[in-house]
Design an enzyme around this catalytic site. Structure first.
Site, short mmCIF file in Angstrom:
data_model
loop_
_atom_site.label_atom_id
_atom_site.label_comp_id
_atom_site.label_asym_id
_atom_site.label_seq_id
_atom_site.Cartn_x
_atom_site.Cartn_y
_atom_site.Cartn_z
N GLU A 1 -9.79 12.44 7.72
CA GLU A 1 -9.62 13.73 7.06
C GLU A 1 -10.93 14.51 7.02
OE1 GLU A 1 -6.98 13.39 3.31
OE2 GLU A 1 -7.61 11.36 3.79
N GLU B 1 -10.43 3.93 3.77
CA GLU B 1 -9.49 4.60 2.88
C GLU B 1 -9.88 4.24 1.45
OE1 GLU B 1 -5.37 3.84 4.06
OE2 GLU B 1 -5.58 5.48 5.51
N ARG C 1 0.52 15.73 13.31
CA ARG C 1 1.72 16.43 13.77
C ARG C 1 1.53 17.93 13.64
NH1 ARG C 1 3.56 12.55 10.20
NH2 ARG C 1 3.78 14.17 8.62
N HIS D 1 -3.72 13.91 0.81
CA HIS D 1 -3.94 13.00 1.94
C HIS D 1 -2.77 13.06 2.92
CE1 HIS D 1 -4.93 9.40 4.24
NE2 HIS D 1 -3.76 8.88 3.92
N GLU E 1 -9.24 3.89 -2.23
CA GLU E 1 -8.00 3.74 -2.99
C GLU E 1 -8.27 3.04 -4.32
OE1 GLU E 1 -4.74 2.09 -0.83
OE2 GLU E 1 -5.38 2.95 1.10
N TYR F 1 1.15 5.69 -0.49
CA TYR F 1 0.73 6.85 0.30
C TYR F 1 0.93 8.05 -0.61
CZ TYR F 1 0.97 9.52 4.82
OH TYR F 1 0.77 10.36 5.91
N GLN G 1 -3.71 2.03 15.17
CA GLN G 1 -2.61 2.44 14.30
C GLN G 1 -1.73 3.50 14.97
OE1 GLN G 1 -4.09 3.95 10.55
NE2 GLN G 1 -2.08 4.59 9.83
N THR H 1 -8.83 -5.79 4.18
CA THR H 1 -8.74 -4.87 3.05
C THR H 1 -9.73 -5.39 2.02
OG1 THR H 1 -6.40 -4.47 3.49
CG2 THR H 1 -7.22 -3.86 1.31
N ASP I 1 -9.19 0.27 2.20
CA ASP I 1 -8.21 -0.21 3.18
C ASP I 1 -8.68 0.21 4.57
OD1 ASP I 1 -5.76 -1.44 3.87
OD2 ASP I 1 -4.81 0.52 4.07
N TYR J 1 2.30 2.28 15.53
CA TYR J 1 3.00 2.41 14.24
C TYR J 1 4.46 2.82 14.32
CZ TYR J 1 3.28 7.45 13.65
OH TYR J 1 3.62 8.77 13.77
N LYS K 1 -4.42 -2.08 10.37
CA LYS K 1 -4.80 -2.27 8.97
C LYS K 1 -5.08 -3.73 8.62
CE LYS K 1 -3.54 1.92 7.36
NZ LYS K 1 -4.34 2.78 6.46
N ARG L 1 -7.87 3.68 13.52
CA ARG L 1 -6.92 4.78 13.71
C ARG L 1 -6.30 4.82 15.10
NH1 ARG L 1 -5.67 5.93 8.59
NH2 ARG L 1 -7.51 6.48 7.38
N ASP M 1 0.85 -1.19 0.00
CA ASP M 1 0.00 0.00 0.00
C ASP M 1 0.89 1.24 0.00
OD1 ASP M 1 -2.39 1.33 -0.07
OD2 ASP M 1 -2.73 1.25 2.09
N THR N 1 -4.72 6.26 0.17
CA THR N 1 -5.95 7.04 0.17
C THR N 1 -5.89 8.14 -0.89
OG1 THR N 1 -6.08 6.68 2.53
CG2 THR N 1 -7.52 8.38 1.61
#
Lengths: 399, 399
Positions: A342, A182, A128, A119, A184, A114, A223, A240, A216, A227, A236, A220, A112, A328
């Site tokens: 999002e 997600e 962050r 996104h 995709e 990114y 994750q 899927t 996907d 992660y 995840k 959250r 997968d 995504t």
């Protein structure tokens, strides 16, 4: 549109410009390969008599390579346009609403990416705040990771709310409270490659057979806690989902567009000026039937050709059945975001649905559908079908 | 030691207490399943007449489940100890130095953990000096990620130095300058599990068939640049080597030891007080024949039972052929570190080899061998065999 003896519904996304491959069964018959056409499915195993289409997955046919893919596509077009074949072919058309669809491909490795800048920037801002939204590597390479191939399932598979460790002091174990989607696009590899031999980005169509829609599913909270530093894992790997119809890359010729301008000079193996593989697909994300987002795939920063070149740049081998997904898909506008984290700004701004209820993340019973369309070579639009799933409550058991 | 009609070499690690499974061939014959015994291999396909051993991988036999594994192990022991079977069995023994070994298992999903506290702390100190060496999640869950199943190869596969993006302003593309090894133990899943059904840690032996030695080759420069935020990808996916012999978990009963004391209270699904699966294996890491490290597996913070429980805690399904590895095994002492990045303190303190040359990371032509032994149920030591690979220069080509 090409003439055909078929009676195709007006505006069908499954006309002769599409002809996607899937694996279907009817009650009491085994899974076999079919082609979606109009509201029907053409039983390819019966129509061709070729056992490669009776194996219950597309893998054996995909392994035959691009010449075989082209040949069959040409033959199908001839069968469905030339009246002389009607008597032979028509008995093998079955109404699509009477068949059960299966996972089309036995997935070898699942990667997968990114690759949507919007996104990645949205997540960076949410996760962050105060730091630059993109990490330094993002513009230089298509960031990606391996997911769990064994939990890729076909559209319609129930989404059992997974349990996991959720952040806290101490962390707690229980059903995720931030179940997300997600939206995709996935790329299915047909032709393998040798260990030690990178695939240049000009060779995409030699290796990739076709395209599907991917959801996907993501937990959250799980994750976020797990992660660092090795990436997403249990957040995840519970599921899927993929759409049942794999649209051949050959059907997407009219969808090819240049990729967006890049901000840094790309290294030669990623320089795609001579091999633009931007794809003008439009995704639609629906929650309980309500359209909540229309992510534009043409905006993706990294193309599938670059993803494939990157994935093999270290000599990693491809196998028939490898699936790599875009990550995504999100566009610049709020209503083009491809995930709830999002759309809800990290869970701080709930969406209001038509029934007056609100959502940050998914509730039990919610149904999510992602679909996609593309311009077809005949001037109409072709459908990539849809991937759907309904959330089922976490089963009560002793943890 | 049990009596046997076999003439076993003194001190063999492949006595009756071991009986590991592999896939071998001889010139002109197809790959089939064999058992290592003494310096020989027992042709299981020929000796049993069971086609499950003629498939070229262990998967079909592994899928039969633990009752079948136990039954065959008991039968093999009877054959090799009771003189009445000698005439029947002996013709199917072939000298092991005359056979070619193949990848024993068709790997479904490959997961790599990070379960040595010493390794995680060493890397934390090297990569994030001045910060706490362990991230906050490390003591609460076995951190892990999915690797590339399609590039798991058998011992002896040449290690072509991979190219990739190396850090810099701007980053450059070329052969890795920090090619490293990771000495690990791998666990091979036989019995699958259903999507949505976690495997409790008491069920390890119901699902895991056996154990092998793993070298998870790593390109540290590529890894350092790519890994945020989704984890290692091309820095690992070029090759993972495994030893050819899979030692049944049943052969490791005498190796079971308690796990180390844990610093935090574990969540119930990871609480292994009733199911201790520490394993007293001793690894040996050799560079060009010279012993450079003896990593002790008994020190691992997370056990394979906890890893399996964690990996499935979200309902992720297992498939026959799943491989999960421990992560680099490092002990508290410098000469117990399982990777060169640790042994050389991030490349700042070269090792001096017996020939007077020094190494930080691997040079072209270097050969690395990881082996492991364990206490056997007969009071001797059993061998897990070895995984070896020689570094080959990156081929010159237009990048």
């Amino acid at each position: 549109m090409r003439n055909t003896w078929l009676e195709l519904p007006a505006g069908t996304g499954f006309g002769l410009a599409n002809l996607p491959y899937g694996v279907f069964s009817t009650p009491g018959t085994p899974p076999r390969t079919g082609i979606a056409v109009g509201d029907d499915v053409l039983d390819l195993a019966a129509a061709t008599g070729d056992d490669v289409h009776a194996t219950g997955s597309l893998n054996a046919f995909l392994a035959r390579g691009p010449a075989a893919w082209r040949e069959l596509r040409a033959q199908l077009t001839e069968w469905l346009t030339d009246d002389r074949y009607r008597a032979r072919v028509e008995p093998h058309l079955l109404p699509r609403d009477g068949v059960t669809m299966h996972l089309p491909v036995e997935v070898a490795d699942y990667v997968d990416f990114y690759s949507s800048r919007h996104h990645a920037e949205n997540l960076g801002r949410i996760l962050r705040p105060g730091s630059p939204p993109l990490l330094p590597n993002w513009e230089h390479l298509p960031v990606g990771y391996h997911g769990r191939a064994g939990t890729v399932r076909v559209s319609g598979t129930p989404v059992v709310r997974p349990a996991g460790q959720r952040p806290g002091t101490p962390p707690t174990f229980g059903p995720t409270e931030r179940l997300d989607v997600e939206a995709e696009i996935g790329f299915v590899v047909g032709t393998p490659s040798e260990l030690g031999t990178p695939v240049p980005l000009g060779d995409l169509a030699e290796h990739v057979f076709g395209v599907c829609v991917v959801n996907d599913w993501s937990a959250r909270d799980v994750q976020a806690w797990e992660y660092a530093p090795l990436g997403p894992f249990l957040g995840k790997s519970f599921l899927t989902s993929v759409s049942p119809w794999v649209v051949p890359l050959a059907a997407l010729e009219a969808a090819r567009v240049p990729a967006p301008a890049r901000d840094v000079t790309l290294l030669p193996y990623l320089d795609d000026r001579e091999h633009p593989w931007g794809l003008d697909l439009t995704l639609e994300l629906r929650l309980n039937g309500q359209l909540v987002s229309c992510p534009p795939f043409a905006d993706m920063y990294w193309t599938p050709a670059q993803q494939l070149a990157h994935l093999t740049a270290n000599g990693a081998a491809l196998r028939t059945g490898d699936l790599f997904a875009s990550g995504t898909v999100s566009g610049p506008r709020h209503d083009q975001r491809g995930s709830l984290v999002e759309l809800s700004e990290g869970g701080t701004r709930p969406l209001t649905l038509a029934d007056g209820t609100t959502r940050t993340f998914l509730e039990d019973g919610d149904e999510v559908t992602v679909s996609a369309t593309a311009p077809g070579t005949d001037g109409g639009r072709i459908s990539l079908g849809e991937v759907t799933g309904r959330v089922v409550a976490h089963p009560i058991r002793e943890e």
